[in-house]
Design a protein around this motif. Structure first.
Motif, short mmCIF file in Angstrom:
data_model
loop_
_atom_site.label_atom_id
_atom_site.label_comp_id
_atom_site.label_asym_id
_atom_site.label_seq_id
_atom_site.Cartn_x
_atom_site.Cartn_y
_atom_site.Cartn_z
N THR A 1 -0.22 4.57 -0.39
CA THR A 1 -1.69 5.34 -0.69
C THR A 1 -0.47 7.38 -0.35
O THR A 1 0.03 6.81 0.70
N ALA A 2 -0.27 7.77 -1.03
CA ALA A 2 0.31 9.31 -0.99
C ALA A 2 2.05 9.11 -0.90
O ALA A 2 2.04 10.12 -0.02
N LYS B 1 1.64 11.44 7.52
CA LYS B 1 0.98 11.55 6.32
C LYS B 1 0.20 10.07 5.51
O LYS B 1 -0.18 9.52 4.50
N ARG B 2 0.66 9.23 6.53
CA ARG B 2 1.14 7.90 6.35
C ARG B 2 -0.53 7.19 6.98
O ARG B 2 -0.91 7.58 7.61
N VAL B 3 -1.23 6.50 5.38
CA VAL B 3 -2.50 6.07 6.27
C VAL B 3 -2.22 4.52 6.35
O VAL B 3 -0.99 4.52 6.89
N GLU B 4 -2.90 4.22 7.70
CA GLU B 4 -2.60 2.88 8.80
C GLU B 4 -2.02 2.11 8.44
O GLU B 4 -0.88 0.79 9.27
N ASN B 5 -2.48 1.89 7.09
CA ASN B 5 -1.75 0.32 6.57
C ASN B 5 -0.47 0.55 5.38
O ASN B 5 -0.16 -0.28 4.43
N VAL C 1 0.72 -0.93 -0.21
CA VAL C 1 -0.33 0.37 0.14
C VAL C 1 0.97 1.52 -0.12
O VAL C 1 1.58 1.02 0.68
N GLU D 1 4.18 12.33 -0.57
CA GLU D 1 4.39 12.98 -0.07
C GLU D 1 4.79 12.38 1.96
O GLU D 1 5.28 12.62 2.73
#
Ligand SMILES: [Zn+2]
Lengths: 141, 410
Positions: B76-77, B140-144, B74, B80
């Motif tokens: 995501t983003a 800025k990180r998503v949980e997973n 994963v 950043e």
């Protein structure tokens, strides 16, 4: 062990200039521009944009060798604009086109997201869609 | 061409892992650049370093390391949320520029094999004392973030890494880093990007092999319904250019299709903006070169002071004959023999160098559309066909959900 880092193919070295202009001495209003650490993605797009501009007499690009990470773009104008100025205009026009595409994509994505019920709990969806901090509005996993 | 029609975008289908859209009123070169940038220029996270503590499985270390690298994580983003290791201040890797996953598994059951899958990868506990630096990336990180795509989701079959017999074990520390697919295809967010135009082949960019009648023997593409079929008596319009492009972007799950498309467009604009900046910075160099040239025609004739400035230009001299050729710009000291184009009496005869239409690898393609050289199968949109990119082979792959039923029965 002594192999060069692969990122050297697309990252400018310390102090390396991204662009080098060589004006043609035999052809009027012509220049060859060496663009370092870029490839067909930029070169071909730029070439096509230049050819669509009325001031251009010639525009062509080449990647002289696939292992050398740069391309050359040659432009000849009709004399009303300098070749480098025209390349700059071409870049600006392309940025405008892509920006307009971006806005249209954004609209389409939100539109599809609303009535198409996209964020279905699909295979990869579960984890990723949970906890996006919510700065950017286009992340939709 | 001054009043070009506005570009049009229409999304035909949007799923969690794919988007199908039609692009109109854009040049083929631009459409192809969008395709290329989505495949090769968008950063994701992938396992890049594997420290193997113990591997008593039947697979050699490098085999397992390679398979681990292919697992989509994963991302995501991640432009950043993560730094490139090369930009980081740390020695080798740290929390800002890497995610550490651990694989620690041993089979104890006699007579049954144990499947080691991407579900067994766990985030390594943070090493104490390393995190004294401040950075906003982590927030800025998503949980997973950095975990295998679909980990512990019962609807997603995990990626098979190896099978263990009784007593066999794998213990490895996997360091996942940010990268782009120009460096290695494992960083591509796309498992496939399809690209088609001119489904009726009106432009004759391709020719169909046939027994007796191409029309009867070749099925039409599903995009053919979008365009008027040619009339039988229609003359060939050799000036026509492709204008409508059908694309489908399928991701491996590391990024969503929307993020891939939007980031791709942003990346293209960044490339162009950097070129503008580079051109703006250029004139100073020209002046510098001219003053050098006025003092001496070339490196050989230059004064000691000039020789120094010649050497200080890192890019000068690249590509053989180019070295001295920045000379001559209005300085009158230019010598034709130093020029790369020199020995040819007249460059605009176009015999070899500047041929107008050769699409060959190193030729100047002024009208060739998608050029050939470069990034393997990612270059070149082929005329009127579906250009697939075989990237990250994930085990036996669940890149496409449609293939999940076939699973990974190795
Ligand atoms: Zn670091």
């Amino acid at each position: 062990m002594n192999a060069p880092n692969r990122y050297e193919l697309y990252v400018l070295e310390e102090g390396e200039r991204p662009v080098e202009v060589v004006e043609d001495t035999k052809i009027p209003n012509a220049a060859t521009i060496k663009i370092v650490k870029q490839d067909h993605t930029l070169g071909n797009m730029l070439r096509a944009q230049l050819l669509s501009m009325p001031q251009v007499l010639f525009a062509g690009y080449k990647v002289p060798h696939p292992l050398h990470p740069y391309f050359l773009i040659k432009v000849q104008t009709d004399g009303t604009v300098a070749p480098t100025a025209l390349v700059e205009q071409a870049c600006q026009k392309l940025i405008a086109t892509i920006a307009s595409l971006e806005a249209k994509f954004k609209r389409e994505f939100t539109f599809k997201g609303v009535d198409g019920a996209v964020p279905e709990a699909g295979p990869y969806g579960q984890g990723a869609e949970m906890s996006w901090p919510g700065q950017k509005d286009y992340l939709d996993l | 061409m001054s009043s070009e029609p506005e570009p049009v975008v229409r999304i035909r289908e949007l799923k969690h892992d794919r988007v199908n859209f039609v692009l109109e009123n854009v040049d083929m070169a631009l459409a192809n650049s969008i395709r290329r940038v989505m495949i090769a220029d968008i950063p994701t996270v992938a396992i890049d370093l594997v420290e193997i503590d113990s591997n008593t499985s039947v697979l050699p270390d490098e085999f397992i390391a390679h398979r681990l690298g292919m697992i989509p994580l994963v991302s995501t983003a991640c432009d950043e949320a993560m730094r490139y290791s090369r930009d980081c201040t740390c020695e080798t890797n740290c929390a800002f520029c890497s995610v550490v996953l651990e694989l620690n598994i041993r089979s104890e059951i006699l007579g049954l094999h144990l499947d080691v899958t991407s579900n067994h990868l766990e985030i390594a506990p943070a090493r104490p004392g390393v995190m004294d630096e401040v950075g906003e990336e982590l927030s800025k990180r998503v949980e997973n973030f950095g975990l295998p795509v679909g980990k512990n989701n019962p609807n997603v079959p995990p990626v098979l890494i190896a099978r263990l017999g009784k007593g066999q074990e794998i213990r490895a520390r996997c360091i996942a880093k940010k990268g782009i697919a120009k460096e290695h295809a494992k960083w591509s967010p796309c498992s496939a990007v399809s690209f088609e135009y001119d489904p009726h082949n009106k432009l004759r960019h391709t020719s169909y092999w046939f027994e007796s009648d191409a029309k009867a023997e070749w099925p039409t593409s599903r995009n053919a319904t979008e365009e008027e079929p040619p009339r039988d008596d229609e003359p060939f319009d050799y000036l026509a250019k492709p204008n409508k492009f059908y694309m489908e972007v399928e991701t491996d799950g590391s990024l969503g299709p929307q993020e891939v498309v939007m980031k791709g467009l942003q990346e293209l604009q960044t490339k162009l903006a950097n070129l503008i900046l580079g051109l703006k910075a250029e004139p100073e160099v020209d002046i510098l070169q001219n003053s050098e040239q006025n003092q001496g025609p070339g490196p050989a004739g230059g004064s000691a002071q000039n020789a120094g400035s010649w050497n200080s230009r890192p890019t000068g001299g690249a590509g053989g004959g180019w070295g001295a050729s920045p000379a001559g710009r209005g300085s009158g000291s230019w010598s034709p023999t130093t020029n790369n184009w020199g020995n040819r009496s007249s460059p605009n005869t176009g015999g070899g160098g500047w041929g107008g239409s050769s699409p060959a690898n190193a030729g100047w393609s002024s009208s060739g559309d998608a050029a050939g050289a470069g990034w393997g199968n990612q270059a070149g949109a082929q005329g009127g066909t579906w250009g697939n990119t075989a990237t990250s082979a994930q085990g036996a792959g669940w890149g496409s959900p449609g293939q999940q039923s076939n699973g990974w029965n190795v």
